[in-house]
Scaffold this active site. Structure first.
Site, short mmCIF file in Angstrom:
data_model
loop_
_atom_site.label_atom_id
_atom_site.label_comp_id
_atom_site.label_asym_id
_atom_site.label_seq_id
_atom_site.Cartn_x
_atom_site.Cartn_y
_atom_site.Cartn_z
N LYS A 1 -2.61 -7.97 -8.03
CA LYS A 1 -3.47 -7.87 -6.84
C LYS A 1 -2.88 -6.76 -5.97
O LYS A 1 -1.86 -6.93 -5.30
CB LYS A 1 -3.52 -9.17 -6.04
CG LYS A 1 -4.71 -9.10 -5.06
CD LYS A 1 -4.52 -9.75 -3.76
CE LYS A 1 -3.64 -9.13 -2.76
NZ LYS A 1 -4.15 -7.86 -2.15
N PRO A 2 -3.50 -5.58 -6.00
CA PRO A 2 -2.98 -4.48 -5.19
C PRO A 2 -3.32 -4.71 -3.72
O PRO A 2 -4.13 -5.58 -3.39
CB PRO A 2 -3.71 -3.26 -5.74
CG PRO A 2 -5.01 -3.80 -6.25
CD PRO A 2 -4.73 -5.21 -6.73
N CYS B 1 10.26 1.42 1.69
CA CYS B 1 11.13 0.28 2.05
C CYS B 1 12.58 0.71 2.20
O CYS B 1 13.33 0.12 2.96
CB CYS B 1 11.00 -0.81 0.99
SG CYS B 1 11.33 -0.22 -0.67
N GLU C 1 10.50 -8.62 -3.26
CA GLU C 1 11.06 -7.33 -2.83
C GLU C 1 10.47 -7.06 -1.45
O GLU C 1 9.29 -6.74 -1.32
CB GLU C 1 10.65 -6.21 -3.80
CG GLU C 1 11.17 -6.39 -5.21
CD GLU C 1 12.67 -6.07 -5.34
OE1 GLU C 1 13.24 -5.51 -4.39
OE2 GLU C 1 13.24 -6.42 -6.38
N LEU C 2 11.30 -7.20 -0.41
CA LEU C 2 10.76 -7.22 0.95
C LEU C 2 11.21 -6.00 1.76
O LEU C 2 11.66 -5.01 1.20
CB LEU C 2 11.17 -8.53 1.63
CG LEU C 2 10.84 -9.79 0.80
CD1 LEU C 2 11.32 -11.04 1.50
CD2 LEU C 2 9.35 -9.89 0.50
N GLY D 1 6.34 -6.66 -0.52
CA GLY D 1 5.65 -6.54 0.75
C GLY D 1 6.58 -6.91 1.89
O GLY D 1 7.80 -6.84 1.74
N SER D 2 6.01 -7.32 2.99
CA SER D 2 6.82 -7.62 4.18
C SER D 2 7.51 -8.97 4.03
O SER D 2 7.06 -9.84 3.27
CB SER D 2 5.91 -7.64 5.40
OG SER D 2 4.94 -8.66 5.24
N TRP E 1 0.81 -1.22 0.00
CA TRP E 1 0.00 0.00 0.00
C TRP E 1 0.84 1.27 0.00
O TRP E 1 0.29 2.36 -0.12
CB TRP E 1 -0.93 0.01 1.22
CG TRP E 1 -0.29 -0.42 2.51
CD1 TRP E 1 -0.42 -1.65 3.09
CD2 TRP E 1 0.58 0.32 3.35
NE1 TRP E 1 0.33 -1.72 4.25
CE2 TRP E 1 0.96 -0.51 4.44
CE3 TRP E 1 1.11 1.61 3.32
CZ2 TRP E 1 1.81 -0.11 5.46
CZ3 TRP E 1 1.96 2.02 4.34
CH2 TRP E 1 2.31 1.17 5.39
N ASN E 2 2.15 1.18 0.17
CA ASN E 2 2.89 2.42 0.44
C ASN E 2 3.09 3.28 -0.81
O ASN E 2 3.09 4.51 -0.72
CB ASN E 2 4.22 2.13 1.14
CG ASN E 2 5.17 1.32 0.30
OD1 ASN E 2 4.75 0.49 -0.51
ND2 ASN E 2 6.45 1.53 0.48
N GLU F 1 11.94 -3.73 11.15
CA GLU F 1 11.53 -2.64 10.26
C GLU F 1 10.47 -1.79 10.95
O GLU F 1 9.50 -2.32 11.49
CB GLU F 1 10.96 -3.22 8.95
CG GLU F 1 10.60 -2.14 7.97
CD GLU F 1 10.03 -2.70 6.66
OE1 GLU F 1 9.19 -3.61 6.72
OE2 GLU F 1 10.43 -2.21 5.59
P1 NAD Z 1 2.20 -7.09 3.30
O1 NAD Z 1 3.24 -8.14 3.22
O2 NAD Z 1 1.30 -7.07 4.48
O3 NAD Z 1 1.23 -7.17 2.02
C1 NAD Z 1 1.71 -7.05 0.71
C2 NAD Z 1 0.69 -7.65 -0.25
O4 NAD Z 1 0.60 -9.05 -0.02
C3 NAD Z 1 -0.73 -7.10 -0.10
O5 NAD Z 1 -1.30 -6.96 -1.38
C4 NAD Z 1 -1.43 -8.20 0.68
O6 NAD Z 1 -2.82 -8.26 0.49
C5 NAD Z 1 -0.76 -9.44 0.09
N1 NAD Z 1 -0.82 -10.63 0.94
C6 NAD Z 1 -0.98 -10.71 2.28
N2 NAD Z 1 -0.95 -12.01 2.67
C7 NAD Z 1 -0.76 -12.75 1.56
C8 NAD Z 1 -0.64 -14.15 1.31
N3 NAD Z 1 -0.68 -15.02 2.33
N4 NAD Z 1 -0.44 -14.56 0.05
C9 NAD Z 1 -0.37 -13.67 -0.97
N5 NAD Z 1 -0.48 -12.33 -0.81
C10 NAD Z 1 -0.68 -11.88 0.46
O7 NAD Z 1 2.95 -5.70 3.12
P2 NAD Z 1 2.35 -4.25 3.24
O8 NAD Z 1 2.05 -4.00 4.68
O9 NAD Z 1 1.26 -4.06 2.24
O10 NAD Z 1 3.60 -3.35 2.77
C11 NAD Z 1 4.62 -2.95 3.61
C12 NAD Z 1 5.84 -3.83 3.40
O11 NAD Z 1 6.24 -3.80 2.03
C13 NAD Z 1 7.05 -3.32 4.17
O12 NAD Z 1 7.70 -4.41 4.77
C14 NAD Z 1 7.92 -2.70 3.09
O13 NAD Z 1 9.29 -2.65 3.40
C15 NAD Z 1 7.65 -3.60 1.95
N6 NAD Z 1 8.02 -2.96 0.69
C16 NAD Z 1 9.13 -3.39 0.04
C17 NAD Z 1 9.54 -2.77 -1.14
C18 NAD Z 1 10.78 -3.21 -1.87
O14 NAD Z 1 10.97 -2.77 -3.00
N7 NAD Z 1 11.65 -4.02 -1.29
C19 NAD Z 1 8.78 -1.72 -1.66
C20 NAD Z 1 7.64 -1.32 -0.98
C21 NAD Z 1 7.26 -1.95 0.19
#
Ligand code: NAD
Length: 524
Positions: free
Chosen positions: A183-184, A289, A255-256, A233-234, A159-160, A387
């Site tokens: 899937k956003p 991130c 990309e975490l 994501g995370s 979401w960021n 983080e």
């Molecule tokens: P998140 O991991 O909670 O969610 C990311 C996405 O994954 C969402 O669309 C979510 O609905 C989906 N998701 C959740 N559970 C899932 C599952 N079991 N299977 C498949 N998809 C699933 O992350 P967030 O809170 O949306 O974003 C913040 C995180 O993203 C932070 O850790 C940040 O550092 C990271 N991030 C990394 C980068 C990078 O380039 N390395 C860039 C932006 C954000």
């Protein structure tokens, strides 16, 4: 503090979900600056996700056949549409994220640049490669590598930065010839929905790009149906994504999260370093991130640096603005994140840290956390280990650059970092930081440097975006070995005779040996 003014309403249900069977479940999208509902969208069912993937899959071959220039034609139209509709998209993104306007523009500028970057570089990165044969035994062969896309790429995004992440990972995949389904994040789906509607309806581009909606369950269904997964994501979710993809042996790029260190050497320009730390730690409310989260400052400049950083952070204007950029620090986009940030800061304060400015959640309306500078922190505290993903930096005084490096590398993450100091000395230190990207005398700027890879070491990820790798990863290499001449049979084919085998063995030995005796069949 002012509350948000940037709400929009979009009509979001229906065709963009490409659903076989529409879901009755909906998600309310909230404006974090006010708490008001911006819109409500239908979630996708596993069946509708499978149907969406099948539909774009059916169109992928024609898309691939358009070639690099043909695909860039459509992506260029998307760039133009975004540039022509920047205010409209920015309004939507501002409403769903609670960002200040200046942070919204980071998202859209990146996307337009990325389309141009891969449009102009794709032929060099994924065009056919001719390879010289490695052995005289293959002299009659023409060797070519062709890069063919994975037919359908699934992109799961956070979401960021709703568009920089979702579109940023889709653009190279589309340019490579794949169809893409995104899937956003369930918190910020609206701006992407507008883009997909524009792609299909206003631009009239080929039906190879779509999105599906929902939480982790929808993400799982997408993984089950596509040929490649690009996840941002995370690290916690990244593990689940990789485990799910393993069930179908679907390749992943992850990309975490990060816990990016900044090192300030005694010969740094302290004003520049403090300004960089303030922006690098607080931009997008720290929900980036590669934002600066930990700062290690050599003793001689520590006091000056901390005073300048604190003064600047204390002066930041927090709140919601509209189309005019009147604020510096916006809202926390996800309510879960505010609780994580508050938990880490409270833990640090209880263990002896001091907040020189900030240190708590802001009373409503809206979801805001104060821009915070912590000192007297150490590596036993969560705020220096996990983080934070919020507007918080922890600053530590270090004896010398060796101590700074040891602490900078004392982390399970390895996404990005920065080093400030005399440029040659700073570069020497930068080369020893364990991270995918290190900026010298700047922060975050590696994100804009699209020619070099960006990705995480350690638990910050697998794979890279940007540069050659950022598009090649969406392709499978296909080696084409063409026989230019060869007669009726090759010497190593049937029938095996003494003469033919002897010839093959002698030639093979002559090619492998690196000295005359062995070439002639004698022992060395
Ligand atoms: P998140 O991991 O909670 O969610 C990311 C996405 O994954 C969402 O669309 C979510 O609905 C989906 N998701 C959740 N559970 C899932 C599952 N079991 N299977 C498949 N998809 C699933 O992350 P967030 O809170 O949306 O974003 C913040 C995180 O993203 C932070 O850790 C940040 O550092 C990271 N991030 C990394 C980068 C990078 O380039 N390395 C860039 C932006 C954000």
């Amino acid at each position: 503090m002012e509350s948000g003014t940037a709400e929009t309403s979009t009509e979001t249900n229906g065709p963009v979900n490409g659903a076989a069977a529409p879901s009755t479940e909906t998600i309310d999208v909230l404006n974090p600056a006010t708490g008001a509902v911006v819109d409500s969208i239908a979630t996708s069912t596993p069946e509708s996700i499978a149907a969406t993937v099948a539909r774009v899959r059916a169109n992928q071959a024609d898309w691939e056949a358009l070639g690099i220039e043909g695909r860039y034609h459509w992506l260029g139209k998307l760039r133009d549409w975004i540039l022509d509709n920047t205010e409209r998209i920015s309004d939507t993104m501002q409403a769903e994220t609670g960002k200040v306007r200046a942070d919204v523009s980071l998202d859209l500028g990146y996307v337009a640049d990325l389309i141009n970057f891969y449009g102009s570089k794709a032929a060099g990165y994924i065009g056919d490669e001719t390879v010289r044969p490695n052995s005289p035994l293959l002299a009659a062969k023409k060797l070519t590598i062709q890069y063919r896309p994975f037919p359908v790429v699934g992109v799961i995004s956070p979401w960021n930065f709703p568009l920089a992440m979702a579109l940023g990972d889709s653009i190279p995949a589309l340019q490579a010839g794949a169809a893409v389904v995104v899937k956003p994040s369930e918190f910020t789906p609206l701006s992407l929905i507008e883009i997909i509607e524009a792609w299909k309806e206003e631009i009239g581009a080929p039906d190879v790009f779509d999105c599906v909606q929902g939480t982790g369950e929808a993400g799982g269904a997408l993984i089950d149906n596509v040929d490649y997964i690009q996840f941002t994501g995370s690290d916690r979710t990244g593990r689940k994504v990789m485990a799910r993809a393993a069930e179908t042996l679907t390749p992943v790029s992850l990309e975490l999260g990060g816990k990016d260190p900044m090192i300030v050497l005694s010969d740094a320009d302290v004003d520049r370093a403090a300004n960089a730390a303030a922006w690098g730690g607080m931009v997008n409310s720290g929900q980036l991130c590669i934002s600066v989260e930990r700062i290690y400052v050599e003793e001689p400049v520590y006091d000056e640096f901390v005073a300048k950083l604190t003064a600047q952070v204390r002066g930041l204007r927090q709140g919601a603005d509209g189309r005019k950029p009147e604020k510096d620090v916006g809202a926390m986009t996800s309510p879960n994140q505010t609780a994580i940030v508050a938990g880490q800061v409270d833990d640090a304060l209880a263990s002896g840290a001091r907040a020189l400015t900030g240190g708590k959640k802001v009373d409503g309306p809206g979801d805001y956390y104060e821009p915070t500078v912590l000192v007297d922190v150490d590596h036993s505290m969560k705020v220096m280990q996990d983080e934070t993903f919020g507007p918080v930096v922890g600053v530590m005084k270090v004896r010398d650059s060796e101590e700074a490096l040891r602490l900078a590398n004392d982390t399970r993450y390895g996404l990005a970092a920065s080093v400030f100091g005399e440029k040659e000395r700073a570069e020497r230190i930068a080369r020893r930081v364990e991270a995918g990207s290190v900026n010298v005398n700047d922060v975050i700027t590696n994100m804009a440097a699209m020619g070099v890879p960006m990705g995480g070491w350690k638990q910050s990820g697998i794979g890279f975006r940007h540069g050659e790798y950022g598009i090649k990863k969406y392709c499978r290499a296909e080696s084409i070995v063409v026989t230019r001449f060869g007669g009726k049979r090759e010497p190593n084919w049937y029938p095996y005779t003494k003469a033919r085998r002897g010839l093959v063995d002698r030639v093979s030995r002559a090619v492998s040996a690196r000295d005359l005796k062995r070439r002639l069949g004698m022992r060395g």
